[in-house]
Write a protein that holds these residues in place. Structure first.
Motif, PDB file in Angstrom:
ATOM      1  N   PHE A 131       2.793   2.384  -8.181  1.00  0.00           N
ATOM      2  CA  PHE A 131       3.638   3.459  -8.554  1.00  0.00           C
ATOM      3  C   PHE A 131       2.925   4.290  -9.795  1.00  0.00           C
ATOM      4  CE2 PHE A 131       6.586   0.641  -6.586  1.00  0.00           C
ATOM      5  CZ  PHE A 131       7.712   1.467  -5.907  1.00  0.00           C
ATOM      6  N   THR A 132       2.354   3.757 -10.561  1.00  0.00           N
ATOM      7  CA  THR A 132       1.789   4.044 -11.821  1.00  0.00           C
ATOM      8  C   THR A 132       0.653   5.164 -11.105  1.00  0.00           C
ATOM      9  OG1 THR A 132       2.229   2.397 -13.243  1.00  0.00           O
ATOM     10  CG2 THR A 132       0.517   3.915 -13.991  1.00  0.00           C
ATOM     11  N   VAL A 133      -0.415   4.614 -10.585  1.00  0.00           N
ATOM     12  CA  VAL A 133      -1.374   5.548  -9.996  1.00  0.00           C
ATOM     13  C   VAL A 133      -1.150   6.823  -9.341  1.00  0.00           C
ATOM     14  CG1 VAL A 133      -3.251   5.531  -8.675  1.00  0.00           C
ATOM     15  CG2 VAL A 133      -3.219   3.581 -10.285  1.00  0.00           C
ATOM     16  N   THR A 134       0.107   6.607  -8.447  1.00  0.00           N
ATOM     17  CA  THR A 134       0.524   7.702  -7.562  1.00  0.00           C
ATOM     18  C   THR A 134       1.321   8.665  -8.456  1.00  0.00           C
ATOM     19  OG1 THR A 134       2.229   6.397  -6.754  1.00  0.00           O
ATOM     20  CG2 THR A 134       0.106   6.405  -5.339  1.00  0.00           C
ATOM     21  N   GLY A 135       1.896   8.301  -9.431  1.00  0.00           N
ATOM     22  CA  GLY A 135       2.664   9.088 -10.351  1.00  0.00           C
ATOM     23  C   GLY A 135       4.192   9.132  -9.950  1.00  0.00           C
ATOM     24  N   THR A 136       4.655   8.134  -9.198  1.00  0.00           N
ATOM     25  CA  THR A 136       6.128   7.936  -8.546  1.00  0.00           C
ATOM     26  C   THR A 136       6.862   7.453  -9.223  1.00  0.00           C
ATOM     27  OG1 THR A 136       5.036   6.388  -7.092  1.00  0.00           O
ATOM     28  CG2 THR A 136       4.993   8.630  -6.214  1.00  0.00           C
ATOM     29  N   ASP A 161       0.847  -1.106  -0.187  1.00  0.00           N
ATOM     30  CA  ASP A 161      -0.013  -0.030   0.110  1.00  0.00           C
ATOM     31  C   ASP A 161       0.955   1.237   0.043  1.00  0.00           C
ATOM     32  OD1 ASP A 161       0.754   0.454   2.624  1.00  0.00           O
ATOM     33  OD2 ASP A 161      -0.730  -0.327   3.311  1.00  0.00           O
ATOM     34  N   SER A 162       0.419   2.439   0.109  1.00  0.00           N
ATOM     35  CA  SER A 162       0.989   3.505   0.173  1.00  0.00           C
ATOM     36  C   SER A 162       1.959   3.712   1.239  1.00  0.00           C
ATOM     37  CB  SER A 162       0.125   4.674   0.322  1.00  0.00           C
ATOM     38  OG  SER A 162      -0.458   4.829   1.348  1.00  0.00           O
ATOM     39  N   SER A 163       2.125   2.818   2.228  1.00  0.00           N
ATOM     40  CA  SER A 163       3.290   2.865   3.120  1.00  0.00           C
ATOM     41  C   SER A 163       4.422   2.609   2.535  1.00  0.00           C
ATOM     42  CB  SER A 163       2.815   2.133   4.277  1.00  0.00           C
ATOM     43  OG  SER A 163       2.627   0.639   4.137  1.00  0.00           O
ATOM     44  N   LEU A 164       4.421   1.813   1.551  1.00  0.00           N
ATOM     45  CA  LEU A 164       5.699   1.429   0.919  1.00  0.00           C
ATOM     46  C   LEU A 164       6.058   2.628   0.203  1.00  0.00           C
ATOM     47  CD1 LEU A 164       7.820  -0.575  -0.369  1.00  0.00           C
ATOM     48  CD2 LEU A 164       6.323  -0.860  -2.291  1.00  0.00           C
ATOM     49  N   LEU A 165       5.393   3.274  -0.552  1.00  0.00           N
ATOM     50  CA  LEU A 165       5.725   4.501  -1.319  1.00  0.00           C
ATOM     51  C   LEU A 165       6.443   5.743  -0.370  1.00  0.00           C
ATOM     52  CD1 LEU A 165       2.978   5.128  -3.921  1.00  0.00           C
ATOM     53  CD2 LEU A 165       5.308   4.189  -4.215  1.00  0.00           C
ATOM     54  N   HIS A 166       5.768   5.824   0.955  1.00  0.00           N
ATOM     55  CA  HIS A 166       6.045   6.731   2.050  1.00  0.00           C
ATOM     56  C   HIS A 166       7.626   6.458   2.648  1.00  0.00           C
ATOM     57  CE1 HIS A 166       6.138   9.361   5.387  1.00  0.00           C
ATOM     58  NE2 HIS A 166       6.425   8.585   5.952  1.00  0.00           N
ATOM     59  N   LEU A 167       7.829   5.237   2.689  1.00  0.00           N
ATOM     60  CA  LEU A 167       9.069   4.394   3.002  1.00  0.00           C
ATOM     61  C   LEU A 167      10.230   4.603   2.190  1.00  0.00           C
ATOM     62  CD1 LEU A 167      10.665   3.149   5.279  1.00  0.00           C
ATOM     63  CD2 LEU A 167       9.978   1.098   4.461  1.00  0.00           C
ATOM     64  N   VAL A 189       0.429  -5.380  -9.507  1.00  0.00           N
ATOM     65  CA  VAL A 189      -0.221  -5.009  -8.360  1.00  0.00           C
ATOM     66  C   VAL A 189       0.464  -3.879  -7.587  1.00  0.00           C
ATOM     67  CG1 VAL A 189       0.160  -6.397  -6.338  1.00  0.00           C
ATOM     68  CG2 VAL A 189      -1.998  -4.826  -6.443  1.00  0.00           C
ATOM     69  N   VAL A 190       1.929  -4.186  -7.658  1.00  0.00           N
ATOM     70  CA  VAL A 190       2.881  -3.220  -7.027  1.00  0.00           C
ATOM     71  C   VAL A 190       3.210  -1.964  -8.033  1.00  0.00           C
ATOM     72  CG1 VAL A 190       5.248  -2.963  -6.061  1.00  0.00           C
ATOM     73  CG2 VAL A 190       3.790  -4.922  -5.339  1.00  0.00           C
TER      74      VAL A 190
END
Length: 131
Positions: A117-122, A82-88, A112-113
């Motif tokens: 990244f794609t949906v959040t634009g990261t 989830d977004s906690s991965l991106l935050h980290l 799914v991972v």
């Protein structure tokens, strides 16, 4: 997913350490760290959500403390995040850049991972390389 911890388990050859977080629903996240020639390889397997980020956080902190010039992060075995991965990862990216080191996503991501990244634009925030 609530986590129960196992610490300082032995991984395979060259592994500095291995951590595992298990959830009450039977899911599990395992993270291993290997150091070699100025590079850290962090391998993540299983599923990761906000209550279960500590093994990856410890691995990334350890890689930074080990004064490696780059950290390769293999998320190919990560089945959910989830977004906690991106935050980290974004926090770790800032730390790596401040040390003039590189954080590299190595290997292919599960769909799914990749979608996270794609949906959040990261996607463009991270260097990528095949394993």
């Amino acid at each position: 997913m609530s986590s129960s911890a196992t610490a300082d388990e032995q991984g395979g050859s060259g592994t500095v350490w291995y951590r595992r977080a298990a959830s009450s629903d039977g899911g599990e996240l395992s993270v291993s760290l290997e150091l070699s020639d100025g590079r850290a390889l962090v391998t993540v397997v299983g599923g990761m959500e906000w209550r279960c980020t500590w093994p990856l956080e410890q691995a990334l902190d350890h890689a930074c403390l080990a004064a490696t010039s780059e950290t390769w992060l293999d998320l190919s075995g990560l089945e959910f995040a989830d977004s906690s991965l991106l935050h980290l990862l974004l926090d770790s990216q800032r730390v790596h850049r401040a040390r003039d080191a590189r954080l590299v996503l190595a290997g292919a991501l599960q769909p799914v991972v990749e979608r996270l990244f794609t949906v959040t634009g990261t996607t463009a925030f991270f260097m990528r390389t095949p394993l």
